[in-house]
Write a protein that holds these residues in place. Structure first.
Motif, mmCIF file in Angstrom:
data_model
loop_
_atom_site.group_PDB
_atom_site.id
_atom_site.type_symbol
_atom_site.label_atom_id
_atom_site.label_comp_id
_atom_site.label_asym_id
_atom_site.label_seq_id
_atom_site.Cartn_x
_atom_site.Cartn_y
_atom_site.Cartn_z
ATOM 1 N N SER A 231 0.828 -1.211 0.000
ATOM 2 C CA SER A 231 0.000 0.000 0.000
ATOM 3 C C SER A 231 0.861 1.259 0.000
ATOM 4 O O SER A 231 0.509 2.271 -0.634
ATOM 5 C CB SER A 231 -0.933 -0.004 1.213
ATOM 6 N N PHE A 261 -7.758 5.454 -1.343
ATOM 7 C CA PHE A 261 -7.769 4.002 -1.145
ATOM 8 C C PHE A 261 -6.456 3.528 -0.536
ATOM 9 O O PHE A 261 -6.446 2.736 0.415
ATOM 10 C CB PHE A 261 -8.024 3.306 -2.483
ATOM 11 N N SER A 262 -5.330 3.981 -1.079
ATOM 12 C CA SER A 262 -4.027 3.544 -0.571
ATOM 13 C C SER A 262 -3.775 4.063 0.836
ATOM 14 O O SER A 262 -3.155 3.374 1.657
ATOM 15 C CB SER A 262 -2.914 3.991 -1.518
ATOM 16 N N CYS A 264 -6.086 4.543 3.174
ATOM 17 C CA CYS A 264 -6.861 3.654 4.062
ATOM 18 C C CYS A 264 -6.194 2.289 4.199
ATOM 19 O O CYS A 264 -6.155 1.712 5.296
ATOM 20 C CB CYS A 264 -8.282 3.493 3.528
ATOM 21 N N LEU A 265 -5.656 1.783 3.089
ATOM 22 C CA LEU A 265 -4.984 0.486 3.136
ATOM 23 C C LEU A 265 -3.713 0.558 3.979
ATOM 24 O O LEU A 265 -3.408 -0.365 4.745
ATOM 25 C CB LEU A 265 -4.654 0.026 1.712
ATOM 26 N N GLN A 298 -11.329 2.084 8.442
ATOM 27 C CA GLN A 298 -10.471 2.203 7.259
ATOM 28 C C GLN A 298 -10.989 1.350 6.115
ATOM 29 O O GLN A 298 -10.926 1.747 4.946
ATOM 30 C CB GLN A 298 -9.043 1.803 7.611
ATOM 31 N N MET A 299 -11.521 0.183 6.445
ATOM 32 C CA MET A 299 -12.095 -0.661 5.394
ATOM 33 C C MET A 299 -13.312 0.016 4.774
ATOM 34 O O MET A 299 -13.519 -0.047 3.555
ATOM 35 C CB MET A 299 -12.465 -2.020 5.974
ATOM 36 N N MET A 302 -12.023 2.506 2.363
ATOM 37 C CA MET A 302 -11.623 1.931 1.070
ATOM 38 C C MET A 302 -12.833 1.725 0.169
ATOM 39 O O MET A 302 -12.784 2.010 -1.038
ATOM 40 C CB MET A 302 -10.891 0.610 1.305
ATOM 41 N N SER A 305 -13.965 5.121 -1.077
ATOM 42 C CA SER A 305 -13.093 5.705 -2.101
ATOM 43 C C SER A 305 -13.362 5.114 -3.472
ATOM 44 O O SER A 305 -13.102 5.761 -4.495
ATOM 45 C CB SER A 305 -11.632 5.505 -1.723
#
Length: 806
Positions: A231, A261-262, A264-265, A298-299, A302, A305
């Motif tokens: 990530s 997205f990145s 959050c990952l 966080q998921m 993602m 996003s």
């Protein structure tokens, strides 16, 4: 000095303007020849905010419009997240006295996340060139192929051009502007590519190295680590524009969700990684639960996003990332304060990333000088971080292995203690069973001996009946004791076979004597058969064979109410010339039988077909288990065939040896010495057993002397000649083993006197102890007068037997 001249020129132009502001800010054009090969030109561009985004290029070159342009500063224009469009305008020229060649410069917008960039080149109020590009448009729309935005500017000597940018983006409105000499740009680019290559090389090296470890070690911590490095690399590819340039150049839509997205990952991966390497579930359970909720958040980020607009998700994502960064710093510091070496490494790694981010932010804001180190501080910090996190993971694995090793040592020590305890317990158990055996056999020897004496006396039929019942009950009790001792010896692995010659007829005669009266009482016919082809003399452990046969007969008679019980002995040999022989014993009855689904249970210890049978038929429930274990130990087998209500047949196969040299009875002259001429020394501390044994011997005609313990025995043999000694083993003052050793140490001929152990110790190792002490033979209590007499005759070498070679 250049910057000062440029600012003075802009100020002079501003002062000379009329009261109404022109559409384009007027002023002296900057001579690009005066600029160095690389120059930050943020101060040379005026900017205008268009909140509604309604202004076009025509509106800006229309001199009748009054537009509120603002002068530039030394710091790059940064308006944060804004929906407005921004115009930037700059005037540039080439000096008339140039070499006559065109001057080429690259104008760079050093931020790769801008959505839409319009680049206009205006000459004499007309648009000469126009490019439309941005990260929402295909990469091919860029005038120069590069991860950042590069625009060409060509000027002939004396030519002047106005450059305009219209920039609008959902990302942060950060617009750093620079002029490059092409040669200087590509020279510097090689350095940047080298630095970027080293950085991504470190990232992917850590990724694949730990991926291999994940496949090998299968620890979930490595999965979280490679998720984090992946990530992080994804985020950097998006921020630097390399991903758009090389990976998804035809898919600009990826740029619309990649950054949130990145992020959050990254946050989810580092949270799970921290939970594992810091062992928060054990060390900080509340923090562990909090991190689980943040990971879920966080998921959700993602997913958002991928489904919502960049403008809606980027701010919440950044705020969450700041919370995660602060939490990581606080938690790792707290665990490091507790003394965790792993937490210290984690803290240093995370601090390196945060420090690199801060340095890059300060350089971007112009608060610190922008140079090779500060502009690459984030990559340097993240490279240090992923390396230290890999070391942290290795350190954690080392600690886990060390803990496992320590636990294994502790477990080994505990196991040794347990094993020692078990050995002690087994030793105590064996001693207890030996004592139980001795204590049970000692009185039973007196009982059975007295019964034998009474049987030889004239008594009434009624009394004889009671004596038979008493004798049968006592022998049945000894059968149970022998089964229990055999089972214990088999379980402890201390059983030893005593293979000696025996006759099959004596084997059956012993069983017949034991069970005839019981079968007669129940009205059951008890029949014994021996096939003619069965050798009379075989070599095996007769005691264990008798135990197997007696247990089978005991069960057969016990579970048969009427009918018959039959014993059939036969054998088979693959080679008549060989000594190997297979003895087959078959015990059949017409009893209650066994159901087919219960046949597998009957050989289990302490089990009968039905628990209710214990009440109806009695028994310990170990008879068949002992038989099966004995046969396994002897290399034999047992099979059962049964029909409920009709009866059961047990078939036993036992490997034996045929006797090739046998001792036969022959008609010879009378013995040279009569039994009365033989003196037998009985060493026995129990008065009852001493009396019984003396009576049995005297009936055979022997002369008997007695000693109450080992001390008396040693003294007696030195003063009174004896022909054989019957030695008890457990006695006060001096036991039978030590007494035997002392006798063997005396001068001849006393030291060669035969000694037979007559003891209540009936376990297999007891025979070995007797032999080791120097005794010639062994017999256990209760005493079988006939068997004992045979042993005495054998050891004093009375005439009447001779060796016949086969």
């Amino acid at each position: 000095m250049l910057r000062l001249r440029v600012c003075l020129a802009w100020l002079l132009a501003w002062c000379l303007m009329p009261a109404g502001v022109l559409a384009l800010p007027a002023g002296a054009a900057v001579d690009i020849g005066d600029l160095p090969p690389f120059a930050r030109v943020d101060a040379l561009f005026w900017h205008l905010e268009d909140p509604a985004g309604e202004l076009g290029i025509d509106d800006l070159i229309d001199s009748s419009r009054n537009l509120p342009f603002q002068p530039g500063t030394d710091t790059a224009l940064n308006k944060g997240f804004s929906q407005s469009a921004f115009w930037l305008v700059g005037h540039f020229r080439a000096a008339p006295d140039s070499d006559g060649e065109k001057m080429l410069r690259y104008l760079e917008v050093d931020y790769s996340l801008l959505d839409d960039i319009h680049y206009y080149v205006v000459v004499d109020g007309k648009v000469q060139q126009h490019w439309l590009t941005g990260d929402t448009r295909p990469f091919a729309t860029r005038p120069i192929d590069h991860s950042r935005f590069l625009f060409p500017l060509e000027l002939r000597p004396g030519e002047e051009k106005t450059l305009l940018f219209r920039i609008q983006s959902t990302s942060s409105m950060r617009m750093p502007l620079s002029f490059w000499d092409p040669f200087q740009f590509y020279h510097t680019q090689r350095i940047h590519l080298l630095i970027d290559g080293i950085y991504y090389g470190i990232i992917f090296l850590m990724f694949f190295y730990n991926l291999c470890l994940l496949i090998t070690v299968r620890d979930i911590s490595y999965f979280y680590y490679i998720g984090y490095t992946f990530s992080l690399a994804l985020f950097q590819l998006g921020m630097t524009g390399y991903g758009f340039e090389y990976l998804w150049s035809r898919l600009p839509v990826v740029n619309s969700f990649l950054i949130p997205f990145s992020i959050c990952l990254i946050a989810a991966s580092i949270l799970k990684f921290a939970q594992r390497v810091l062992d928060l579930k054990k060390n900080a359970p509340h923090t562990h639960r909090f991190f689980n909720w943040v990971v879920l958040l966080q998921m959700a980020g993602m997913v958002a996003s991928l489904s919502l607009s960049y403008q809606l998700v980027i701010k919440p994502v950044i705020w969450c990332a700041m919370v995660v960064a602060s939490a990581m710093l606080f938690v790792s510091a707290a665990e490091a304060w507790k003394g965790s070496h792993t937490a210290r490494l984690f803290l240093i790694a995370w601090a390196s990333l945060l420090l690199g981010s801060m340095i890059l932010a300060f350089a971007s804001m112009g608060w610190i000088p922008a140079n090779l180190i500060t502009t690459n501080a984030f990559m340097l910090g993240s490279a240090i971080e992923v390396t230290l996190l890999s070391i942290t993971l290795a350190e954690r694995l080392n600690q886990i292995n060390k803990q496992k090793a320590d636990m294994e040592k502790e477990a080994k020590r505990a196991l040794e203690i347990v094993n020692q305890t078990l050995q002690d317990n087994n030793r105590i158990k064996d001693e207890f069973l030996a004592t139980i055996s001795h204590e049970l056999r000692t009185p039973m020897n007196g009982v059975l001996g007295c019964l034998q004496h009474i049987h030889d006396e004239p008594i009434s039929d009624k009394v004889s009946q009671y004596l038979n019942y008493a004798d049968r009950s006592a022998r049945h009790m000894m059968l149970l004791v022998d089964s229990l001792l055999a089972y214990t010896e088999l379980q402890s692995g201390k059983m030893v076979l005593d293979n000696r010659p025996f006759t099959t007829r004596e084997l059956l005669a012993s069983a017949r004597n034991l069970f005839t009266e019981l079968s007669q009482k129940k009205g059951i016919a008890l029949n014994f058969f021996i096939e003619e082809s069965t050798p009379d003399v075989l070599i095996s452990d007769c005691v264990r064979l008798s135990q197997i046969l007696n247990n089978l007969l005991d069960n057969a008679i016990k579970f048969t109410r009427h009918g018959r019980v039959e014993v059939r002995i036969q054998g088979e040999s693959a080679n008549p010339a060989s000594a190997d022989f297979q003895l087959i014993m078959q015990v059949s009855d017409t009893g209650i039988g066994i159901a087919e689904d219960k046949l597998a249970l009957i050989f289990e210890r302490f089990r009968q077909v039905d628990g209710a049978f214990n009440r109806g038929y009695g028994g310990l429930g170990i008879g068949l288990a002992v038989i099966k274990s004995l046969l396994d130990f002897m290399g034999g087998s047992i099979a059962v065939d049964s029909t409920p209500g009709k009866g059961t047949t047990f078939t036993v196969h036992i490997p034996c040896h045929r006797q090739l040299a046998i001792v036969e009875e022959t008609d010879v002259v009378a013995p040279e010495r009569s039994p009365a001429s033989l003196r037998v020394l009985v060493v026995e501390d129990n008065p009852v057993n001493q009396l019984v044994l003396k009576g049995l011997l005297q009936k055979q005609g022997y002369s008997v002397v007695a000693a109450d313990n080992g001390v008396q025995a040693v003294q007696l043999v030195q003063t009174t000649p004896v022909d054989i000694i019957l030695m008890d083993c457990q006695m006060p003052e001096l036991d039978g083993f030590e007494a035997t050793r002392q006798i063997r140490a005396l001068p001849l001929p006393v030291s060669k006197v035969p000694i037979i152990a007559v003891t209540a110790n009936a376990m297999s190792q007891d025979r070995e102890r007797c032999v080791e002490a120097g005794m010639n033979d062994y017999t256990s209590k209760p005493i079988d007068a006939r068997a004992l007499n045979k042993k005495i005759i054998y050891w004093v070498n009375l005439p009447g037997k001779k060796q016949k070679a086969s």
